[in-house]
Design a protein around this motif. Structure first.
Motif, PDB file in Angstrom:
ATOM      1  N   GLY A  89       0.814  -1.214   0.000  1.00  0.00           N
ATOM      2  CA  GLY A  89       0.000   0.000   0.000  1.00  0.00           C
ATOM      3  C   GLY A  89       0.842   1.255   0.000  1.00  0.00           C
ATOM      4  O   GLY A  89       0.560   2.214  -0.722  1.00  0.00           O
ATOM      5  N   LEU A  90       1.900   1.239   0.801  1.00  0.00           N
ATOM      6  CA  LEU A  90       2.809   2.380   0.835  1.00  0.00           C
ATOM      7  C   LEU A  90       3.529   2.541  -0.502  1.00  0.00           C
ATOM      8  O   LEU A  90       3.651   3.651  -1.021  1.00  0.00           O
ATOM      9  CB  LEU A  90       3.818   2.215   1.967  1.00  0.00           C
ATOM     10  N   ALA A  91       3.993   1.430  -1.073  1.00  0.00           N
ATOM     11  CA  ALA A  91       4.719   1.492  -2.350  1.00  0.00           C
ATOM     12  C   ALA A  91       3.830   2.011  -3.481  1.00  0.00           C
ATOM     13  O   ALA A  91       4.276   2.820  -4.307  1.00  0.00           O
ATOM     14  CB  ALA A  91       5.275   0.122  -2.699  1.00  0.00           C
ATOM     15  N   LEU A  92       2.580   1.572  -3.516  1.00  0.00           N
ATOM     16  CA  LEU A  92       1.661   2.058  -4.553  1.00  0.00           C
ATOM     17  C   LEU A  92       1.404   3.551  -4.405  1.00  0.00           C
ATOM     18  O   LEU A  92       1.378   4.286  -5.399  1.00  0.00           O
ATOM     19  CB  LEU A  92       0.347   1.288  -4.491  1.00  0.00           C
ATOM     20  N   THR A  93       1.244   4.010  -3.189  1.00  0.00           N
ATOM     21  CA  THR A  93       1.005   5.436  -2.961  1.00  0.00           C
ATOM     22  C   THR A  93       2.239   6.265  -3.295  1.00  0.00           C
ATOM     23  O   THR A  93       2.125   7.333  -3.898  1.00  0.00           O
ATOM     24  CB  THR A  93       0.585   5.677  -1.499  1.00  0.00           C
ATOM     25  N   VAL A  94       3.417   5.779  -2.936  1.00  0.00           N
ATOM     26  CA  VAL A  94       4.649   6.486  -3.294  1.00  0.00           C
ATOM     27  C   VAL A  94       4.786   6.553  -4.811  1.00  0.00           C
ATOM     28  O   VAL A  94       5.209   7.579  -5.368  1.00  0.00           O
ATOM     29  CB  VAL A  94       5.873   5.821  -2.634  1.00  0.00           C
ATOM     30  N   GLY A  95       4.419   5.485  -5.499  1.00  0.00           N
ATOM     31  CA  GLY A  95       4.450   5.493  -6.957  1.00  0.00           C
ATOM     32  C   GLY A  95       3.524   6.538  -7.554  1.00  0.00           C
ATOM     33  O   GLY A  95       3.883   7.234  -8.516  1.00  0.00           O
ATOM     34  N   LEU A  96       2.334   6.671  -6.993  1.00  0.00           N
ATOM     35  CA  LEU A  96       1.402   7.689  -7.489  1.00  0.00           C
ATOM     36  C   LEU A  96       1.930   9.101  -7.224  1.00  0.00           C
ATOM     37  O   LEU A  96       1.807   9.982  -8.081  1.00  0.00           O
ATOM     38  CB  LEU A  96       0.039   7.523  -6.822  1.00  0.00           C
ATOM     39  N   ILE A  97       2.523   9.310  -6.071  1.00  0.00           N
ATOM     40  CA  ILE A  97       3.071  10.629  -5.769  1.00  0.00           C
ATOM     41  C   ILE A  97       4.273  10.922  -6.665  1.00  0.00           C
ATOM     42  O   ILE A  97       4.430  12.042  -7.160  1.00  0.00           O
ATOM     43  CB  ILE A  97       3.431  10.742  -4.279  1.00  0.00           C
ATOM     44  N   ALA A  98       5.104   9.917  -6.910  1.00  0.00           N
ATOM     45  CA  ALA A  98       6.249  10.110  -7.807  1.00  0.00           C
ATOM     46  C   ALA A  98       5.777  10.457  -9.222  1.00  0.00           C
ATOM     47  O   ALA A  98       6.375  11.313  -9.888  1.00  0.00           O
ATOM     48  CB  ALA A  98       7.119   8.863  -7.828  1.00  0.00           C
ATOM     49  N   ALA A  99       4.703   9.826  -9.670  1.00  0.00           N
ATOM     50  CA  ALA A  99       4.164  10.152 -10.993  1.00  0.00           C
ATOM     51  C   ALA A  99       3.625  11.578 -11.039  1.00  0.00           C
ATOM     52  O   ALA A  99       3.806  12.282 -12.035  1.00  0.00           O
ATOM     53  CB  ALA A  99       3.059   9.156 -11.357  1.00  0.00           C
ATOM     54  N   VAL A 147       4.681  14.088  -9.218  1.00  0.00           N
ATOM     55  CA  VAL A 147       5.844  14.984  -9.206  1.00  0.00           C
ATOM     56  C   VAL A 147       6.465  15.036 -10.602  1.00  0.00           C
ATOM     57  O   VAL A 147       6.828  16.105 -11.098  1.00  0.00           O
ATOM     58  CB  VAL A 147       6.879  14.544  -8.151  1.00  0.00           C
ATOM     59  N   TYR A 148       6.564  13.883 -11.245  1.00  0.00           N
ATOM     60  CA  TYR A 148       7.143  13.817 -12.586  1.00  0.00           C
ATOM     61  C   TYR A 148       6.309  14.618 -13.593  1.00  0.00           C
ATOM     62  O   TYR A 148       6.855  15.299 -14.461  1.00  0.00           O
ATOM     63  CB  TYR A 148       7.254  12.359 -13.024  1.00  0.00           C
ATOM     64  N   LYS A 149       4.985  14.537 -13.470  1.00  0.00           N
ATOM     65  CA  LYS A 149       4.112  15.264 -14.392  1.00  0.00           C
ATOM     66  C   LYS A 149       4.020  16.757 -14.080  1.00  0.00           C
ATOM     67  O   LYS A 149       3.517  17.519 -14.886  1.00  0.00           O
ATOM     68  CB  LYS A 149       2.696  14.667 -14.360  1.00  0.00           C
ATOM     69  N   GLY A 150       4.493  17.161 -12.901  1.00  0.00           N
ATOM     70  CA  GLY A 150       4.511  18.575 -12.572  1.00  0.00           C
ATOM     71  C   GLY A 150       3.353  19.056 -11.732  1.00  0.00           C
ATOM     72  O   GLY A 150       3.178  20.255 -11.544  1.00  0.00           O
TER      73      GLY A 150
END
Length: 77
Positions: A29-39, A41-44
């Motif tokens: 759950g933490l990894a999926l949420t970090v992935g969404l936040i990283a995406a 950040v990447y998209k701006g």
């Protein structure tokens, strides 16, 4: 601007709880949420350092609540 900060404070924690509940594993759950936040950040969408810090705080709080939720489920069984 205020909505961005409130969303950063609430949404990541709720996402950790949701993904933990769905996958039965708080690390995933933490990894999926970090992935969404990283995406985002990447998209701006997350463009300031303060928003990233608030997201991290919310992730930590959600992770702690997920641990409590898991203990409560084990205790109930």
């Amino acid at each position: 601007m205020v909505i961005e900060y409130l969303s950063a404070l609430i949404m990541p924690g709720l996402l950790v709880l949701l993904f933990t509940r769905v996958t039965y594993n708080r690390i995933i759950g933490l990894a999926l949420t970090v992935g969404l936040i990283a995406a985002s950040v990447y998209k701006g969408y997350t463009n300031t350092f303060v928003l990233i810090v608030i997201d991290a705080f919310s992730l930590t709080a959600g992770f702690a609540l997920a641990a409590k939720m898991k203990q409560r489920a084990v205790k109930k069984s």
